[in-house]
Design an enzyme around this catalytic site. Structure first.
Site, PDB file in Angstrom:
ATOM      1  N   GLY A   9       0.871  -1.348  -0.131  1.00 37.10           N
ATOM      2  CA  GLY A   9      -0.013  -0.205   0.032  1.00 37.10           C
ATOM      3  C   GLY A   9       0.875   1.325  -0.094  1.00 37.10           C
ATOM      4  CG  ASN A  10       5.056   1.090   0.739  1.00 35.69           C
ATOM      5  OD1 ASN A  10       4.582  -0.082   0.534  1.00 35.69           O
ATOM      6  ND2 ASN A  10       6.229   1.400   0.279  1.00 35.69           N
ATOM      7  CE  LYS A 122      -5.743  -7.021   3.283  1.00 38.29           C
ATOM      8  NZ  LYS A 122      -4.380  -7.602   3.257  1.00 38.29           N
ATOM      9  CE  LYS A 206       0.096  -6.168  -1.390  1.00 35.14           C
ATOM     10  NZ  LYS A 206       1.505  -6.248  -0.941  1.00 35.14           N
ATOM     11  CE  LYS A 264       3.918  -6.252   3.649  1.00 36.94           C
ATOM     12  NZ  LYS A 264       2.364  -6.219   3.214  1.00 36.94           N
TER      13      LYS A 264
END
Length: 307
Positions: A9-10, A122, A206, A264
């Site tokens: 998202g960054n 989420k 994601k 992740k």
């Protein structure tokens, strides 16, 4: 190599920044400057997050017509088009003119019986104070959870089962196209009792979707780009240290936080275990060094011990 790069998202909006079109484009430009460095000689597939964008569209829709706001699957499709357009344009300004691009709306099947629907987790949308979050929970029936010192809406995050557009993604790669797909984890869909495919109120992680995408595309390398330079042992403590290399079994034993590094690490471990290839978690600003094997936390079956 065939590379799948999952932008966190960054890449689109840094924490605390106003969610303006200009800020998002500026951040995408920084990401594309890094991606452009690894484009020559490689096949590129780019996935990305969309949590803040989906949340903003949901708020806009509710403000327009609270009783008939568009569902999350439709908002996910909208953000795939919006973000894909910006990535195409910014990366296209950096690569040779004859490099083709394609952004694909990507439907991803989930299980209607996934236990995630009973436990929303989420985060999407902007951050709120405690008072704002409590009011929204009462007014809209949202599930709310803490996010640092603030609060955000949370929705179900079922596991991805199938990427419906995987064949056209392969076809585009074979023709030399840069492909932008599976944005925000893809558009969550289920088969209903009548066997018809339909959207569902959820957001797929994601990183887990990117791992499935990379596996099904037989990618040589999965890059999970985020706002830190890797996974850490003893994160936040004086003795914290970055893990440069690890076997999936070793990394999973460390128990990373579900709301941040956990997905992740899980995605990197699943890709490495299922394919025998390498996944790397690292900083957006280090993508070139990650591809060269010089940065990030590398997850591989060939790793024998922590390094």
């Amino acid at each position: 190599m065939r590379l799948v790069i999952a932008l966190g998202g960054n890449a689109l909006l840094r924490r605390g920044e106003p969610m303006t079109a200009e800020n998002q484009r500026d951040n995408v430009r920084v990401a594309c400057e890094q991606i452009a460095k690894v484009a020559p000689g490689n096949e590129l597939v780019i996935a990305h997050g969309n949590g803040p964008q989906v949340g903003l569209l949901a708020l806009q829709g509710a403000a327009y017509d609270a009783g008939n706001a568009f569902p999350l699957d439709v908002l996910g499709a909208e953000t795939e088009g919006m973000i894909g357009y910006i990535i195409e344009q910014e990366l296209g300004n950096l690569l040779p003119f004859d490099v083709p691009f394609a952004t694909l709306l990507t439907q991803v099947e989930v299980d209607a019986a996934d236990p995630a629907f009973e436990h929303p987790s989420k985060p999407i949308g902007p951050v709120y104070s405690r008072e704002e979050a409590d009011n929204l929970a009462r007014e809209k029936g949202w599930s709310i959870a803490a996010d640092g010192d603030h609060f955000r809406r949370v929705v179900a995050s079922p596991r991805p089962k199938r990427i419906f557009e995987i064949r056209p993604i392969r076809w585009l790669l074979e023709k030399g196209s840069v492909v932008i797909c599976a944005g925000g984890g893809g558009i969550p869909t289920v088969y209903n009792q009548n066997g018809r495919l339909e959207g569902v109120e959820a957001v797929i992680d994601k990183d887990l979707c990117s791992a499935l995408l990379a596996e099904q595309l037989e990618a040589d390398l999965l890059v999970i780009a985020t706002d830190v330079d890797g996974a850490y042992m003893d994160w936040g403590a004086p003795q914290q240290r970055r893990i440069t290399e690890a076997h999936p079994d070793q990394l999973e034993e460390l128990g990373f936080a579900a709301g941040s590094m956990g997905p992740k690490v899980q995605a990197a471990c699943e890709f490495a275990r299922r394919t025998g290839n390498v996944a790397v978690i690292g900083s957006l600003s280090d993508i070139e060094a990650i591809v060269q094997g010089q940065a990030g936390t590398r997850v591989s079956l060939s790793s024998k011990a922590f390094a």
